[in-house]
Design a protein around this motif. Structure first.
Motif, PDB file in Angstrom:
ATOM      1  N   ALA A  69     -16.677  -5.859  -8.510  1.00 36.17           N
ATOM      2  CA  ALA A  69     -15.481  -6.337  -7.817  1.00 36.17           C
ATOM      3  C   ALA A  69     -15.256  -5.451  -6.598  1.00 36.17           C
ATOM      4  N   TYR A  70     -14.738  -6.047  -5.504  1.00 35.04           N
ATOM      5  CA  TYR A  70     -14.590  -5.276  -4.277  1.00 35.04           C
ATOM      6  C   TYR A  70     -13.528  -5.908  -3.406  1.00 35.04           C
ATOM      7  N   GLY A  71     -13.118  -5.175  -2.390  1.00 36.43           N
ATOM      8  CA  GLY A  71     -12.142  -5.699  -1.445  1.00 36.43           C
ATOM      9  C   GLY A  71     -11.514  -4.551  -0.679  1.00 36.43           C
ATOM     10  N   THR A  72     -10.537  -4.884   0.163  1.00 36.61           N
ATOM     11  CA  THR A  72      -9.809  -3.838   0.867  1.00 36.61           C
ATOM     12  C   THR A  72      -8.400  -3.734   0.290  1.00 36.61           C
ATOM     13  N   SER A  73      -7.821  -2.566   0.507  1.00 34.99           N
ATOM     14  CA  SER A  73      -6.429  -2.303   0.160  1.00 34.99           C
ATOM     15  C   SER A  73      -5.766  -1.735   1.411  1.00 34.99           C
ATOM     16  N   ILE A  74      -4.571  -2.233   1.715  1.00 35.50           N
ATOM     17  CA  ILE A  74      -3.862  -1.781   2.917  1.00 35.50           C
ATOM     18  C   ILE A  74      -2.465  -1.328   2.498  1.00 35.50           C
ATOM     19  N   VAL A  75      -2.164  -0.036   2.660  1.00 35.30           N
ATOM     20  CA  VAL A  75      -0.834   0.490   2.341  1.00 35.30           C
ATOM     21  C   VAL A  75      -0.138   0.772   3.670  1.00 35.30           C
ATOM     22  N   TYR A  76       1.010   0.128   3.887  1.00 34.39           N
ATOM     23  CA  TYR A  76       1.708   0.263   5.164  1.00 34.39           C
ATOM     24  C   TYR A  76       2.533   1.542   5.201  1.00 34.39           C
ATOM     25  N   PRO A  77       2.744   2.103   6.413  1.00 33.59           N
ATOM     26  CA  PRO A  77       3.503   3.351   6.494  1.00 33.59           C
ATOM     27  C   PRO A  77       4.966   3.138   6.113  1.00 33.59           C
ATOM     28  N   GLY A  78       5.570   4.158   5.561  1.00 34.92           N
ATOM     29  CA  GLY A  78       6.981   4.101   5.183  1.00 34.92           C
ATOM     30  C   GLY A  78       7.260   5.041   4.040  1.00 34.92           C
ATOM     31  N   LYS A  79       8.549   5.242   3.774  1.00 26.51           N
ATOM     32  CA  LYS A  79       8.961   6.124   2.684  1.00 26.51           C
ATOM     33  C   LYS A  79      10.149   5.515   1.950  1.00 26.51           C
ATOM     34  N   ASP A  96     -13.294   3.796 -19.557  1.00 24.43           N
ATOM     35  CA  ASP A  96     -14.405   4.607 -19.050  1.00 24.43           C
ATOM     36  C   ASP A  96     -15.212   3.864 -17.983  1.00 24.43           C
ATOM     37  N   THR A  97     -14.503   3.217 -17.062  1.00 26.25           N
ATOM     38  CA  THR A  97     -15.154   2.638 -15.887  1.00 26.25           C
ATOM     39  C   THR A  97     -14.677   3.373 -14.634  1.00 26.25           C
ATOM     40  N   THR A  98     -15.505   3.367 -13.619  1.00 25.96           N
ATOM     41  CA  THR A  98     -15.265   4.164 -12.413  1.00 25.96           C
ATOM     42  C   THR A  98     -14.922   3.249 -11.238  1.00 25.96           C
ATOM     43  N   GLU A  99     -14.706   3.859 -10.091  1.00 25.38           N
ATOM     44  CA  GLU A  99     -14.401   3.092  -8.881  1.00 25.38           C
ATOM     45  C   GLU A  99     -14.764   3.941  -7.673  1.00 25.38           C
ATOM     46  N   VAL A 100     -15.135   3.291  -6.589  1.00 27.12           N
ATOM     47  CA  VAL A 100     -15.401   4.004  -5.335  1.00 27.12           C
ATOM     48  C   VAL A 100     -14.436   3.490  -4.272  1.00 27.12           C
ATOM     49  N   TYR A 101     -13.829   4.417  -3.537  1.00 32.20           N
ATOM     50  CA  TYR A 101     -12.984   4.077  -2.400  1.00 32.20           C
ATOM     51  C   TYR A 101     -13.605   4.648  -1.140  1.00 32.20           C
ATOM     52  N   PHE A 102     -13.669   3.842  -0.093  1.00 32.07           N
ATOM     53  CA  PHE A 102     -14.146   4.313   1.204  1.00 32.07           C
ATOM     54  C   PHE A 102     -13.031   4.089   2.213  1.00 32.07           C
ATOM     55  N   CYS A 103     -12.584   5.163   2.851  1.00 35.04           N
ATOM     56  CA  CYS A 103     -11.450   5.063   3.765  1.00 35.04           C
ATOM     57  C   CYS A 103     -11.908   4.591   5.143  1.00 35.04           C
ATOM     58  N   LEU A 104     -11.287   3.502   5.605  1.00 33.90           N
ATOM     59  CA  LEU A 104     -11.637   2.914   6.902  1.00 33.90           C
ATOM     60  C   LEU A 104     -10.658   3.322   7.994  1.00 33.90           C
ATOM     61  N   ARG A 105      -9.407   3.562   7.625  1.00 36.88           N
ATOM     62  CA  ARG A 105      -8.401   3.871   8.640  1.00 36.88           C
ATOM     63  C   ARG A 105      -7.203   4.563   7.999  1.00 36.88           C
ATOM     64  N   ILE A 141      -1.828   6.477  -1.629  1.00 43.16           N
ATOM     65  CA  ILE A 141      -0.566   6.893  -1.016  1.00 43.16           C
ATOM     66  C   ILE A 141      -0.799   7.105   0.477  1.00 43.16           C
ATOM     67  N   ASN A 142       0.032   6.472   1.313  1.00 40.88           N
ATOM     68  CA  ASN A 142      -0.119   6.575   2.768  1.00 40.88           C
ATOM     69  C   ASN A 142       0.849   7.637   3.305  1.00 40.88           C
ATOM     70  N   VAL A 143       0.340   8.721   3.858  1.00 39.75           N
ATOM     71  CA  VAL A 143       1.226   9.781   4.371  1.00 39.75           C
ATOM     72  C   VAL A 143       1.370   9.729   5.897  1.00 39.75           C
ATOM     73  N   SER A 144       0.773   8.733   6.537  1.00 38.43           N
ATOM     74  CA  SER A 144       0.929   8.590   7.990  1.00 38.43           C
ATOM     75  C   SER A 144       2.247   7.887   8.298  1.00 38.43           C
ATOM     76  N   ALA A 145       2.915   8.314   9.363  1.00 41.23           N
ATOM     77  CA  ALA A 145       4.175   7.677   9.752  1.00 41.23           C
ATOM     78  C   ALA A 145       3.927   6.409  10.567  1.00 41.23           C
ATOM     79  N   THR A 146       2.728   6.238  11.067  1.00 41.15           N
ATOM     80  CA  THR A 146       2.483   5.153  12.019  1.00 41.15           C
ATOM     81  C   THR A 146       1.366   4.188  11.628  1.00 41.15           C
ATOM     82  N   GLU A 147       0.370   4.654  10.891  1.00 43.77           N
ATOM     83  CA  GLU A 147      -0.830   3.842  10.659  1.00 43.77           C
ATOM     84  C   GLU A 147      -0.919   3.347   9.222  1.00 43.77           C
ATOM     85  N   PRO A 148      -1.478   2.157   9.016  1.00 45.42           N
ATOM     86  CA  PRO A 148      -1.768   1.742   7.641  1.00 45.42           C
ATOM     87  C   PRO A 148      -2.908   2.578   7.059  1.00 45.42           C
ATOM     88  N   LEU A 149      -2.893   2.760   5.740  1.00 46.90           N
ATOM     89  CA  LEU A 149      -4.027   3.382   5.044  1.00 46.90           C
ATOM     90  C   LEU A 149      -4.909   2.251   4.540  1.00 46.90           C
TER      91      LEU A 149
END
Ligand code: NI
Length: 192
Positions: A69-79, A96-105, A141-149
């Motif tokens: 299974a695969y796809g993207t995840s987009i977390v918008y900035p905010g608190k 006991d299954t794993t996952e890989v995340y690759f950060c694009l932005r 968790i997105n810690v940027s004030a301006t950009e999506p994670l």
């Protein structure tokens, strides 16, 4: 000649993380009740701004251990209060299954913890790939004030998502802004 498999091409925009070929699953603030530490701030914000917190894709891959299974995840900035926008997070039903995340932005963290209480928070920046070990719940968790994670993820098709235990207990640690910087702190609402 017989085909061994059906290949699939899907577009994921590198700037927005979104696909034009597929509808995303969207989570608004109102879907996140009980997940942020500061419940007063949550209710206040919800009254005026039921904003989109994150979205992700379920590509409909078969739920077998031979599929990925695969796809993207987009977390918008905010608190919410001092706590940054995040995904609900989950254990895998097949623990006991794993996952890989690759950060694009963007800039953020993947918070991980196992049932024994071992906690790891790893920073995500564009170009970093993170291997989530088996048995660890995970949350972006997105810690940027301006950009999506934006991350691209992949996990075994049969893993399944167990939100229940995280929705009732939360993670042991949260990431909140302190003096203008992201800090990993104890979750005041976590209980055994
Ligand atoms: Ni997962």
């Amino acid at each position: 000649m017989s085909m061994l498999f059906n290949s699939v091409i899907t577009d994921f925009d590198l700037h927005s993380g979104l696909s034009q070929a597929k509808a995303s699953i969207r989570r608004r603030l109102s879907d996140m009740r009980g997940m942020f530490a500061d419940q007063t701030a949550f209710e206040e914000e919800l009254r005026t701004d039921d904003r989109l917190v994150y979205e992700y894709y379920d590509m409909g891959v078969p739920h077998t251990e031979k599929d990925v299974a695969y796809g993207t995840s987009i977390v918008y900035p905010g608190k919410v209060g001092a706590e940054y926008h995040m995904t609900k997070g989950h254990f895998h039903t097949v623990l006991d299954t794993t996952e890989v995340y690759f950060c694009l932005r963007g800039h953020g963290y993947l918070m991980m913890e196992n049932p024994e209480g071992d906690v790891e928070a790893r920073e995500l920046k564009p170009g970093l790939a993170l291997y989530v070990p088996k048995r660890y719940a995970h949350r972006s968790i997105n810690v940027s004030a301006t950009e999506p994670l934006i991350t691209f993820f992949a996990f075994p098709g049969h893993a399944g998502h167990d939100h229940g235990t995280i929705e009732t207990k939360g993670f042991r640690k949260v990431i909140a802004e302190k003096h203008g910087a992201a800090e990993i702190v104890d979750n005041p609402r976590w209980s055994t």
